[in-house]
Write a protein that holds these residues in place. Structure first.
Motif, PDB file in Angstrom:
ATOM      1  N   ALA A 234       0.842  -1.207   0.000  1.00 43.47           N
ATOM      2  CA  ALA A 234       0.000   0.000   0.000  1.00 43.47           C
ATOM      3  C   ALA A 234       0.871   1.248   0.000  1.00 43.47           C
ATOM      4  CB  ALA A 234      -0.903   0.002   1.221  1.00 43.47           C
ATOM      5  N   LEU A 235       0.452   2.262  -0.747  1.00 44.44           N
ATOM      6  CA  LEU A 235       1.045   3.594  -0.628  1.00 44.44           C
ATOM      7  C   LEU A 235      -0.006   4.490   0.017  1.00 44.44           C
ATOM      8  CD1 LEU A 235       2.814   4.256  -4.084  1.00 44.44           C
ATOM      9  CD2 LEU A 235       3.770   3.206  -2.020  1.00 44.44           C
ATOM     10  N   LEU A 236       0.415   5.302   0.978  1.00 47.16           N
ATOM     11  CA  LEU A 236      -0.473   6.347   1.511  1.00 47.16           C
ATOM     12  C   LEU A 236      -0.173   7.592   0.687  1.00 47.16           C
ATOM     13  CD1 LEU A 236      -0.130   6.068   5.409  1.00 47.16           C
ATOM     14  CD2 LEU A 236      -1.437   4.648   3.838  1.00 47.16           C
ATOM     15  N   THR A 237      -1.174   8.175   0.047  1.00 47.52           N
ATOM     16  CA  THR A 237      -0.901   9.320  -0.833  1.00 47.52           C
ATOM     17  C   THR A 237      -1.847  10.495  -0.528  1.00 47.52           C
ATOM     18  OG1 THR A 237      -2.345   8.724  -2.690  1.00 47.52           O
ATOM     19  CG2 THR A 237      -0.169   7.686  -2.655  1.00 47.52           C
ATOM     20  N   ALA A 238      -1.382  11.676  -0.899  1.00 52.21           N
ATOM     21  CA  ALA A 238      -2.060  12.918  -0.509  1.00 52.21           C
ATOM     22  C   ALA A 238      -3.383  13.121  -1.243  1.00 52.21           C
ATOM     23  CB  ALA A 238      -1.149  14.097  -0.801  1.00 52.21           C
ATOM     24  N   MET A 239      -4.414  13.477  -0.498  1.00 52.99           N
ATOM     25  CA  MET A 239      -5.685  13.891  -1.095  1.00 52.99           C
ATOM     26  C   MET A 239      -6.203  15.116  -0.331  1.00 52.99           C
ATOM     27  SD  MET A 239      -7.943  13.906  -3.333  1.00 52.99           S
ATOM     28  CE  MET A 239      -7.000  12.933  -4.475  1.00 52.99           C
ATOM     29  N   ASP A 240      -5.250  16.024   0.027  1.00 51.52           N
ATOM     30  CA  ASP A 240      -5.675  17.278   0.652  1.00 51.52           C
ATOM     31  C   ASP A 240      -5.899  18.350  -0.419  1.00 51.52           C
ATOM     32  OD1 ASP A 240      -2.950  17.208   0.159  1.00 51.52           O
ATOM     33  OD2 ASP A 240      -2.345  17.872   2.165  1.00 51.52           O
ATOM     34  N   ARG A 241      -5.367  18.127  -1.627  1.00 48.85           N
ATOM     35  CA  ARG A 241      -5.662  18.981  -2.790  1.00 48.85           C
ATOM     36  C   ARG A 241      -6.023  18.034  -3.934  1.00 48.85           C
ATOM     37  NH1 ARG A 241      -0.502  17.084  -1.115  1.00 48.85           N
ATOM     38  NH2 ARG A 241       0.958  17.010  -2.841  1.00 48.85           N
ATOM     39  N   PRO A 242      -6.695  18.537  -4.991  1.00 52.34           N
ATOM     40  CA  PRO A 242      -7.055  17.638  -6.096  1.00 52.34           C
ATOM     41  C   PRO A 242      -5.799  17.084  -6.768  1.00 52.34           C
ATOM     42  CG  PRO A 242      -8.187  19.758  -6.292  1.00 52.34           C
ATOM     43  CD  PRO A 242      -7.177  19.912  -5.203  1.00 52.34           C
ATOM     44  N   LEU A 243      -5.940  15.911  -7.351  1.00 51.84           N
ATOM     45  CA  LEU A 243      -4.834  15.301  -8.093  1.00 51.84           C
ATOM     46  C   LEU A 243      -4.899  15.796  -9.538  1.00 51.84           C
ATOM     47  CD1 LEU A 243      -2.554  13.224  -7.851  1.00 51.84           C
ATOM     48  CD2 LEU A 243      -4.248  11.437  -8.156  1.00 51.84           C
ATOM     49  N   GLY A 244      -3.821  16.367 -10.025  1.00 48.05           N
ATOM     50  CA  GLY A 244      -3.824  16.915 -11.379  1.00 48.05           C
ATOM     51  C   GLY A 244      -4.606  18.217 -11.431  1.00 48.05           C
ATOM     52  N   ARG A 245      -4.985  18.588 -12.636  1.00 50.49           N
ATOM     53  CA  ARG A 245      -5.717  19.855 -12.818  1.00 50.49           C
ATOM     54  C   ARG A 245      -7.179  19.648 -13.168  1.00 50.49           C
ATOM     55  NH1 ARG A 245      -2.429  24.228 -13.067  1.00 50.49           N
ATOM     56  NH2 ARG A 245      -0.215  23.737 -13.069  1.00 50.49           N
ATOM     57  N   ALA A 341      -9.301  19.786  -1.510  1.00 46.41           N
ATOM     58  CA  ALA A 341      -9.808  18.699  -2.360  1.00 46.41           C
ATOM     59  C   ALA A 341     -11.308  18.488  -2.154  1.00 46.41           C
ATOM     60  CB  ALA A 341      -9.051  17.404  -2.059  1.00 46.41           C
ATOM     61  N   TYR A 342     -11.751  18.533  -0.904  1.00 44.05           N
ATOM     62  CA  TYR A 342     -13.170  18.257  -0.653  1.00 44.05           C
ATOM     63  C   TYR A 342     -14.057  19.332  -1.284  1.00 44.05           C
ATOM     64  CZ  TYR A 342     -17.545  17.313   1.738  1.00 44.05           C
ATOM     65  OH  TYR A 342     -18.871  17.045   1.997  1.00 44.05           O
ATOM     66  N   GLY A 343     -13.683  20.612  -1.102  1.00 39.58           N
ATOM     67  CA  GLY A 343     -14.477  21.706  -1.670  1.00 39.58           C
ATOM     68  C   GLY A 343     -14.565  21.589  -3.190  1.00 39.58           C
ATOM     69  N   VAL A 344     -13.432  21.281  -3.834  1.00 34.71           N
ATOM     70  CA  VAL A 344     -13.418  21.160  -5.295  1.00 34.71           C
ATOM     71  C   VAL A 344     -14.236  19.922  -5.720  1.00 34.71           C
ATOM     72  CG1 VAL A 344     -11.927  20.791  -7.319  1.00 34.71           C
ATOM     73  CG2 VAL A 344     -11.209  22.371  -5.514  1.00 34.71           C
ATOM     74  N   GLY A 345     -14.117  18.841  -4.945  1.00 33.30           N
ATOM     75  CA  GLY A 345     -14.860  17.619  -5.274  1.00 33.30           C
ATOM     76  C   GLY A 345     -16.364  17.833  -5.184  1.00 33.30           C
ATOM     77  N   VAL A 346     -16.802  18.518  -4.140  1.00 34.32           N
ATOM     78  CA  VAL A 346     -18.236  18.774  -3.986  1.00 34.32           C
ATOM     79  C   VAL A 346     -18.717  19.704  -5.102  1.00 34.32           C
ATOM     80  CG1 VAL A 346     -20.005  19.784  -2.492  1.00 34.32           C
ATOM     81  CG2 VAL A 346     -18.237  18.328  -1.503  1.00 34.32           C
ATOM     82  N   ALA A 347     -17.894  20.686  -5.442  1.00 27.92           N
ATOM     83  CA  ALA A 347     -18.280  21.616  -6.524  1.00 27.92           C
ATOM     84  C   ALA A 347     -18.454  20.842  -7.837  1.00 27.92           C
ATOM     85  CB  ALA A 347     -17.233  22.723  -6.664  1.00 27.92           C
TER      86      ALA A 347
END
Ligand code: URA
Length: 425
Positions: A234-245, A341-347
């Motif tokens: 397993a890799l633990l990876t960042a999801m505090d900002r969106p991945l890519g653009r 990331a959450y705000g952008v995901g919900v939007a």
């Protein structure tokens, strides 16, 4: 066996025997344990947890509730990846072809999105003609011909999980780490892959908000895989900002194609290459072609084109574009220190890219393009985000979820997780 005894054993922390677990999962799948009894057991599991022995046995019982796929007819080792889901997480799209281009076979059963996280099948379905539902025979044909297949799981795979997940969803028991781990691993082990790499996301846009919770989930899943003879990392990876653009469906396909063409955002490239190397190493192919080379020399793109065509898609067709666009500009000059990331995901979800209920349709063209990423310097008035939707009425609600989702300071450094936080094996 009696359901009440099983519930009491977990409630009173005396531990479940293997026979109790086998019986409970099987009886529930057959309808011999009532929904309210399984709800009580799931809540007892949420509150009191499970030992490694219990969670491995529970997973085993869920696997045995349905079919187990077998790829031994292939002439190359199989390897797969599972992501716990995030915002802009299109990694499977470049990853499956790149790993196939390096010599492994990738038999990926994937899902649709729900809520603020997207689903791989929704993204691929934005390609005109592409078909998610394949029979096992068709899967084998695509795998043999191209080295990679991404399609929907059939109804025969871990039916116990499908029933239990629907119950957990309405009983406040989704968050139990042993239940999440056994749910994910039962499907991946039944899928028949020979090696598995887990991308456990951490941060506001992920299921697991903290590194500690993500680590516990990753360790539980790696333990289950190991107990089942599956090489699991397993890799633990960042999801505090969106991945890519790009965040959405067609926009994420377009970004994935850029990565396959040897370009694309650096974080998407870095994570694709890191996961591909782990998948190849777990499959015993660490010394073969390097994934970074397969992205540059066109071989991953060749697999992508064949894989999309083999499932009825036209890799050259124009992708759907939403009818309307709305630009969010930088309110001041400085450094973008946060893009949540959450705000952008919900939007993106409110723009139509995601669904609130399983049966809802998605808009293929809807989504968001992030013109700046945390750490970038921005100038007042420059475009920060472009929102895409089919109906202009969707913009107001999407903008509400972006309120407070980004921050620009005169100078400063973003306080972010590193892209790859840790590796658990
Ligand atoms: N994904 C799954 O497949 N199962 C869970 O329980 C949570 C996320």
């Amino acid at each position: 066996m009696d359901a009440i005894d099983v519930i009491r054993a977990k409630r009173d922390r005396t531990g479940l025997t293997g026979e109790q677990i086998d019986w409970a999962v099987d009886a529930y799948t057959r309808g011999a344990i009532a929904e309210e009894q399984m709800a009580a057991l799931a809540m007892a599991i949420l509150l009191n947890g499970m030992t490694r022995t219990e969670v491995s046995r529970w997973t085993d019982a869920m696997i045995r509730s349905g079919e187990r796929m077998d790829w031994s007819a292939l002439d190359r080792p199989t390897t797969d990846k599972h992501s716990t889901g995030g915002v802009g997480d299109k990694i499977t799209l470049p990853l499956a072809p790149v790993v196939a281009a390096c010599g492994a076979a990738v038999p990926q059963l994937s899902g649709r999105g729900l809520g603020h996280t997207g689903g791989t099948l929704d993204k691929l379905e934005s390609i005109p003609g592409w078909r998610a539902s394949l029979s096992t025979g068709e899967m084998l044909d695509v795998l043999t011909g191209t080295g990679a297949v991404v399609c929907a799981a059939g109804g025969g795979l871990a039916p116990a999980d499908r029933k239990l997940y629907a119950l957990r969803d309405v009983t406040g028991t989704v968050e139990s780490i042993p239940l999440i781990a056994s749910s994910i691993m039962s499907k991946k082990i039944a899928e028949g892959t020979g090696a598995l790499v887990l991308d456990v996301k951490v941060g506001s846009g992920a299921f697991m908000k903290t590194v500690a919770d993500a680590r516990e989930l990753a360790e539980t899943m790696v333990g289950i895989g190991t107990d089942h003879g599956l090489r699991t990392v397993a890799l633990l990876t960042a999801m505090d900002r969106p991945l890519g653009r790009a965040v959405g469906n067609a926009v994420e396909v377009a970004e994935s194609v850029e990565v396959l063409a040897g370009a694309g955002p650096s974080d998407v490239v870095e994570l694709t290459v890191a996961l591909a190397r782990e998948m190849l190493a777990a499959a015993g192919l660490a010394d073969g072609k390097d994934p970074a080379d397969a992205l540059q020399d066109g071989s991953a793109m060749d697999v992508w084109r064949r894989m999309i065509s083999a499932q009825g898609g036209d890799p050259d067709a124009a992708l759907p574009v939403a009818n309307e666009a709305h630009e969010v500009t930088a309110p001041s000059s400085g450094v973008l220190t946060r893009l949540d990331a959450y705000g952008v995901g919900v939007a993106a979800w409110r723009l139509g890219a995601g669904r609130a209920r399983k049966e809802d349709p998605v808009s293929f063209g809807a989504g968001i393009i992030c013109h700046a990423k945390p750490g970038d310097t921005v100038t007042e008035g420059q475009p920060l985000l472009t929102l895409h939707a089919d109906e202009p009425s969707r913009f107001d609600r999407a903008l509400e979820s972006l309120d407070g989702a980004f921050e620009i300071t005169e100078s400063g450094t973003p306080d972010l997780h590193p892209l790859i936080i840790d590796r658990i094996a």
